[in-house]
Design a protein around this motif. Structure first.
Motif, PDB file in Angstrom:
ATOM      1  N   GLY A 118      -3.218  17.253  28.814  1.00 18.39           N
ATOM      2  CA  GLY A 118      -2.492  17.704  30.062  1.00 18.39           C
ATOM      3  C   GLY A 118      -1.276  17.999  29.798  1.00 18.39           C
ATOM      4  N   MET A 119      -0.463  18.961  30.621  1.00 17.91           N
ATOM      5  CA  MET A 119       0.923  19.103  30.425  1.00 17.91           C
ATOM      6  C   MET A 119       1.698  19.116  31.743  1.00 17.91           C
ATOM      7  N   LEU A 120       2.643  18.618  31.990  1.00 18.93           N
ATOM      8  CA  LEU A 120       3.321  18.779  33.146  1.00 18.93           C
ATOM      9  C   LEU A 120       4.443  19.695  32.962  1.00 18.93           C
ATOM     10  N   ALA A 121       4.687  20.956  33.612  1.00 19.25           N
ATOM     11  CA  ALA A 121       5.500  21.944  33.416  1.00 19.25           C
ATOM     12  C   ALA A 121       6.748  21.817  34.587  1.00 19.25           C
ATOM     13  N   GLU A 122       7.876  21.253  34.368  1.00 23.00           N
ATOM     14  CA  GLU A 122       8.726  21.220  35.296  1.00 23.00           C
ATOM     15  C   GLU A 122       9.608  22.573  35.284  1.00 23.00           C
ATOM     16  N   LEU A 123       9.231  23.398  36.064  1.00 18.30           N
ATOM     17  CA  LEU A 123       9.549  24.952  35.930  1.00 18.30           C
ATOM     18  C   LEU A 123      10.889  24.970  36.224  1.00 18.30           C
ATOM     19  N   VAL A 166      -4.688  21.944  25.352  1.00 18.38           N
ATOM     20  CA  VAL A 166      -4.391  21.783  26.719  1.00 18.38           C
ATOM     21  C   VAL A 166      -5.269  22.229  27.611  1.00 18.38           C
ATOM     22  N   LEU A 167      -5.667  21.432  28.675  1.00 17.00           N
ATOM     23  CA  LEU A 167      -6.938  22.206  29.397  1.00 17.00           C
ATOM     24  C   LEU A 167      -6.421  21.983  30.971  1.00 17.00           C
ATOM     25  N   GLN A 168      -5.340  21.352  31.445  1.00 18.35           N
ATOM     26  CA  GLN A 168      -4.813  21.410  32.623  1.00 18.35           C
ATOM     27  C   GLN A 168      -3.331  21.304  32.544  1.00 18.35           C
ATOM     28  N   VAL A 169      -2.796  22.121  33.414  1.00 16.57           N
ATOM     29  CA  VAL A 169      -1.189  22.239  33.595  1.00 16.57           C
ATOM     30  C   VAL A 169      -0.879  22.062  34.949  1.00 16.57           C
ATOM     31  N   HIS A 170      -0.041  21.159  35.192  1.00 18.60           N
ATOM     32  CA  HIS A 170       0.549  20.969  36.605  1.00 18.60           C
ATOM     33  C   HIS A 170       1.855  21.488  36.538  1.00 18.60           C
ATOM     34  N   LEU A 171       1.803  22.242  37.523  1.00 22.26           N
ATOM     35  CA  LEU A 171       3.237  23.037  37.617  1.00 22.26           C
ATOM     36  C   LEU A 171       3.985  22.514  38.835  1.00 22.26           C
ATOM     37  N   SER A 172       5.226  21.823  38.237  1.00 20.13           N
ATOM     38  CA  SER A 172       5.876  21.066  39.058  1.00 20.13           C
ATOM     39  C   SER A 172       7.255  21.378  38.943  1.00 20.13           C
ATOM     40  N   GLY A 173       8.306  20.503  39.492  1.00 12.22           N
ATOM     41  CA  GLY A 173       9.707  20.855  39.389  1.00 12.22           C
ATOM     42  C   GLY A 173      10.405  19.548  39.485  1.00 12.22           C
ATOM     43  N   GLY A 174      11.577  19.546  40.291  1.00 14.34           N
ATOM     44  CA  GLY A 174      11.945  20.552  41.529  1.00 14.34           C
ATOM     45  C   GLY A 174      10.841  21.331  42.317  1.00 14.34           C
ATOM     46  N   VAL A 181      -6.963  27.768  31.582  1.00 17.85           N
ATOM     47  CA  VAL A 181      -6.376  26.502  31.850  1.00 17.85           C
ATOM     48  C   VAL A 181      -6.421  26.206  33.353  1.00 17.85           C
ATOM     49  N   TYR A 182      -6.901  25.041  33.602  1.00 13.71           N
ATOM     50  CA  TYR A 182      -6.670  24.498  35.013  1.00 13.71           C
ATOM     51  C   TYR A 182      -5.389  24.234  35.583  1.00 13.71           C
ATOM     52  N   THR A 183      -4.944  24.977  36.647  1.00 11.33           N
ATOM     53  CA  THR A 183      -3.714  24.784  36.927  1.00 11.33           C
ATOM     54  C   THR A 183      -3.746  24.083  38.546  1.00 11.33           C
ATOM     55  N   ASN A 184      -2.623  23.278  38.607  1.00 15.44           N
ATOM     56  CA  ASN A 184      -2.521  22.428  39.452  1.00 15.44           C
ATOM     57  C   ASN A 184      -1.054  22.885  40.151  1.00 15.44           C
ATOM     58  N   LEU A 185      -0.721  23.089  41.443  1.00 23.66           N
ATOM     59  CA  LEU A 185       0.588  23.436  41.701  1.00 23.66           C
ATOM     60  C   LEU A 185       1.107  22.257  42.675  1.00 23.66           C
ATOM     61  N   ILE A 186       2.009  21.754  42.157  1.00 19.43           N
ATOM     62  CA  ILE A 186       2.740  20.302  42.734  1.00 19.43           C
ATOM     63  C   ILE A 186       3.845  21.150  43.680  1.00 19.43           C
ATOM     64  N   THR A 187       3.757  20.946  44.870  1.00 21.95           N
ATOM     65  CA  THR A 187       4.813  21.669  45.942  1.00 21.95           C
ATOM     66  C   THR A 187       4.992  20.680  46.901  1.00 21.95           C
ATOM     67  N   ALA A 188       6.402  20.943  47.444  1.00 21.74           N
ATOM     68  CA  ALA A 188       6.774  20.214  48.461  1.00 21.74           C
ATOM     69  C   ALA A 188       6.573  20.964  49.954  1.00 21.74           C
ATOM     70  N   GLY A 189       6.303  22.306  49.708  1.00 25.00           N
ATOM     71  CA  GLY A 189       5.733  23.081  50.630  1.00 25.00           C
ATOM     72  C   GLY A 189       6.627  23.750  51.786  1.00 25.00           C
ATOM     73  N   ASP A 216      -6.062  26.853  40.842  1.00 27.05           N
ATOM     74  CA  ASP A 216      -7.336  25.971  40.775  1.00 27.05           C
ATOM     75  C   ASP A 216      -7.158  25.016  42.157  1.00 27.05           C
ATOM     76  N   HIS A 217      -5.888  24.421  42.134  1.00 24.22           N
ATOM     77  CA  HIS A 217      -5.649  23.410  43.184  1.00 24.22           C
ATOM     78  C   HIS A 217      -4.038  23.295  43.771  1.00 24.22           C
ATOM     79  N   LEU A 218      -4.100  22.796  44.782  1.00 22.67           N
ATOM     80  CA  LEU A 218      -2.645  22.763  45.306  1.00 22.67           C
ATOM     81  C   LEU A 218      -2.277  21.303  45.647  1.00 22.67           C
ATOM     82  N   GLN A 219      -1.335  20.680  45.394  1.00 22.46           N
ATOM     83  CA  GLN A 219      -1.030  19.274  45.659  1.00 22.46           C
ATOM     84  C   GLN A 219       0.212  19.427  46.553  1.00 22.46           C
ATOM     85  N   LEU A 220       0.307  18.920  47.895  1.00 23.14           N
ATOM     86  CA  LEU A 220       1.477  18.994  48.704  1.00 23.14           C
ATOM     87  C   LEU A 220       1.956  17.639  49.137  1.00 23.14           C
TER      88      LEU A 220
END
Ligand code: SF4
Ligand code: SF4
Lengths: 98, 375
Positions: free
Chosen positions: B10-15, B56-64, B84-92, B109-113
């Protein structure tokens, strides 16, 4: 409480499928099949993988059991218990849709 | 190293560190990077491609707030093309019309709010942003309409721990598959605000009962992920699944890190993607190797039967509280300073009683403050 869904219980007539947030994928680096879900990666063994692969939304649990029993040359009744328990567990974790 | 180094999963990308909210529990570092320090589109795409090559099989797209990156659709498409499985981590908050649909189309693939509270007033107050709750509800509806699977993230602390039952109802009413009830981890801004965020023991125990009952009641209806509060624990968590074992993160400027708070360990030097290839950083970087496996451990971890269960806990918590990054995580009952955790939680309650609730240090770029020196 605003429960909009209900807990699904496996029956022989359910036609299980993988929900959109779950997918099976071959990983060339580890040379194994992985099941990818929002937070977790699973490494299913051969029989689990065979069950999950048959979760195509068309085949019923009954079909899946018959098919596996034939492939593994096993007693359908034993296979049935394992398959039903497996699918119920995965459904309870929202990883399989019934 | 006694054991072979396995590839990361897994990888957490703080964009970006930019964010419209100012949550006092944010895990970002106190020194937030401005937009001009962020990697450009092509560099992120190269990094993602090297990550996929590496395993890496999963990337969590985060921030900020990752949706502030105008190239997010492109980044998702790049990952998706590599399987790669993509998970967007957003404050929405503030996601422009049509973009959620575009993320879905790009292969998300998935959204986390996240919701800062289950009640509108709490969300707006904790994030320090008027009207944010309403916008989040709208984001959830749009995500569902676009067919995206949804996790509601509930970051729990003293000011919303009593809202846990309402959080569960909120997630159900939004049609979420999952809810993550995540007690705040005290790193970054959360460490600065620790005394203002720490819940009391009674509330923590109540919460555990509520979650256990809800899990039973909602089996097969909604999945509940529970991140328990460290300061009240007996054993620590295997932070990041073990230092440099199966996951890593990348800061907005391309610095590759074993975990969120790794930069608080002064003895470590980190490398930037681009100056070296990702595979080299993963296997050779002294910072990644510093706490890999068990060779670095001291007693009581070194001879403990749980050493490959929790890998000695969190290195940054050991740094922050014990002053030694190679110490046993003080959350562990076997740590010689474990009792200090109770002193810290009690001190927080006293401070709460004397000070009131309104004294958060809100997360802001350029806010010049120093982390709490009490620990
Ligand atoms: S925790 Fe709050 S401030 Fe930090 S990135 Fe998330 S939404 Fe923004
Ligand atoms: S002593 Fe170390 S290895 Fe053992 S439980 Fe505590 S933190 Fe884990």
């Amino acid at each position: 409480m605003t429960a909009l869904r209900k807990r699904a219980i496996v029956s022989l007539r359910s036609a299980p499928s993988l929900p959109r947030h779950v997918r099976i994928q071959y990983d060339p680096v580890r040379q194994a099949f992985a099941v990818l879900s929002p937070e977790k990666v699973f490494w299913p063994n051969e029989i689990s993988l065979d069950i999950l692969r048959r979760c195509d939304g068309q085949s019923t649990v009954d079909n899946i059991i018959t098919g596996l029993a034939a492939d593994y040359d096993a007693d359908p009744e034993n296979v049935a218990a394992d398959v039903i328990a497996f699918l119920q567990e995965w459904s309870d974790k929202l990883l399989v849709k019934l | 190293m006694s054991e072979p180094i396995l590839p990361p999963i897994g990888m957490l990308a703080e964009l970006t560190h930019r964010c419209p909210l100012q949550c006092p529990y944010c895990s970002n570092p106190l020194e937030l990077l401005k937009a001009n320090r962020e990697l450009d589109t092509q560099t992120w795409l190269d990094l993602f491609s090297q990550a996929a090559d590496l395993g890496v099989l999963q990337v969590h797209l985060s921030g900020g707030e990752p949706t502030l990156r105008r190239d997010l659709e492109q980044l998702i498409a790049g990952l998706s093309a590599r399987g790669v499985y993509t998970n967007l981590i957003t404050a929405g908050v503030g996601i422009a019309e049509g973009r959620i649909e575009a993320f879905a189309e790009a292969g998300l693939d998935h959204l986390q709010l996240s919701f800062q509270g289950a009640r509108p007033a709490t969300t707006d107050r904790i994030g320090n942003h008027q009207g944010s709750h309403e916008k989040k509800l709208e984001t959830a509806r749009r995500a569902r309409a676009a067919g995206l699977p949804l996790t509601i993230n509930a970051p729990v602390h003293r000011h919303n721990i009593q809202e846990v039952p309402e959080y569960i109802d909120l997630a159900l009413s939004l049609g979420a598959e999952r809810i993550e009830i995540a007690n705040v981890q005290y790193a970054g801004w959360a460490l600065t605000n620790r005394d203002r965020l720490m819940p009391d023991l009674a509330a923590v125990n109540r919460q555990a009962d509520i979650v256990a009952a809800a899990r039973e009641r909602l089996a097969g209806i909604m999945d509940i992920d529970f991140v328990t509060p460290d300061y009240f624990a007996i054993y620590p968590k295997p932070c990041m699944g073990g230092w440099a074992r199966d996951a890593f993160m990348v800061a907005p400027d391309g610095i590759v890190l074993p975990c969120h708070a790794a930069q608080t360990i002064p003895s470590l030097r980190f490398e930037r993607f681009g100056e070296r290839r990702l595979a080299e950083i993963w296997t050779d970087s002294p910072a990644f190797n510093a706490f890999r496996g068990t060779d670095w451990m001291q007693e009581p971890c070194r001879s403990c039967e749980r050493r490959e269960v929790d890998w000695g806990g969190c290195r940054c918590q050991a740094m922050a509280i014990a002053g030694d990054a190679a110490a046993t995580d003080p959350a562990c009952v076997k740590s010689p300073i474990h009792k200090y955790m109770a002193i810290l939680t009690d001190a927080a309650q006293e401070e709460a009683a004397s000070e009131g609730n309104e004294s958060f240090i809100f997360r802001r770029i350029g806010a010049t403050i120093r982390p709490s020196t009490r620990a």
